[in-house]
Design an enzyme around this catalytic site. Structure first.
Site, PDB file in Angstrom:
ATOM      1  CG  HIS A 181      -1.774  -1.125   1.411  1.00 17.22           C
ATOM      2  ND1 HIS A 181      -1.455  -2.396   2.423  1.00 17.22           N
ATOM      3  CD2 HIS A 181      -3.027  -1.742   0.767  1.00 17.22           C
ATOM      4  CE1 HIS A 181      -2.020  -3.408   2.250  1.00 17.22           C
ATOM      5  NE2 HIS A 181      -2.897  -3.088   1.349  1.00 17.22           N
TER       6      HIS A 181
HETATM    7  S1  FES Z   1       1.622  -0.326   3.332  1.00 19.85           S
HETATM    8 FE1  FES Z   1       0.082  -1.699   3.837  1.00 19.85          FE
HETATM    9  S2  FES Z   1       1.022  -3.580   4.437  1.00 19.85           S
HETATM   10 FE2  FES Z   1       2.775  -2.141   4.156  1.00 19.85          FE
END
Ligand code: FES
Length: 117
Positions: free
Chosen positions: A76
């Site tokens: 993410h």
């Molecule tokens: S940014 Fe979501 S698990 Fe690392």
């Protein structure tokens, strides 16, 4: 690499690792007992993916032009500097966890036990 830890504190959520999940020896810029050796749990503090090493100048289009080098979580997009300190406005809420560890000798680290008092 140690020099790359300087100059971006304002962009970090917790530059001195003052939040409770950090052992006392992680409450400094290098977040380490010995600044030249970084020991961390390689699990993102967002949802548990594994951030990878993202060196400065590696050409990753997901990283900003002034990227100092560190770790990038591709799940993410959380970013951490070379001491595992999370950058602001990313999904991960806290720095990478520093486990309990201690030096048994100059060349041997025991992970899972903190420094002896
Ligand atoms: S940014 Fe979501 S698990 Fe690392």
């Amino acid at each position: 690499m140690l020099a790359s830890l300087q100059g971006h504190d304002a962009q970090l959520v917790d530059p001195l690792s003052l939040k409770d999940q950090q052992p006392p020896y992680a409450k400094n810029a290098a977040r380490a007992v010995r600044p030249e050796v970084f020991v961390a749990v390689g699990i993102c503090t967002h949802l548990g993916c594994s951030p990878g090493v993202a060196p400065k100048g590696a050409g990753n289009p997901s990283l900003p032009a002034d990227w100092p080098g560190g770790f990038f979580c591709p799940c993410h997009g959380s970013t951490f500097d070379g001491a595992g300190r999370v950058f602001k406005n990313k999904p991960a809420p806290t720095n990478l966890e520093i486990p309990p560890y201690r030096y048994a000798s100059d060349t041997r680290i025991v992970i899972g036990e903190g420094p002896k008092a």
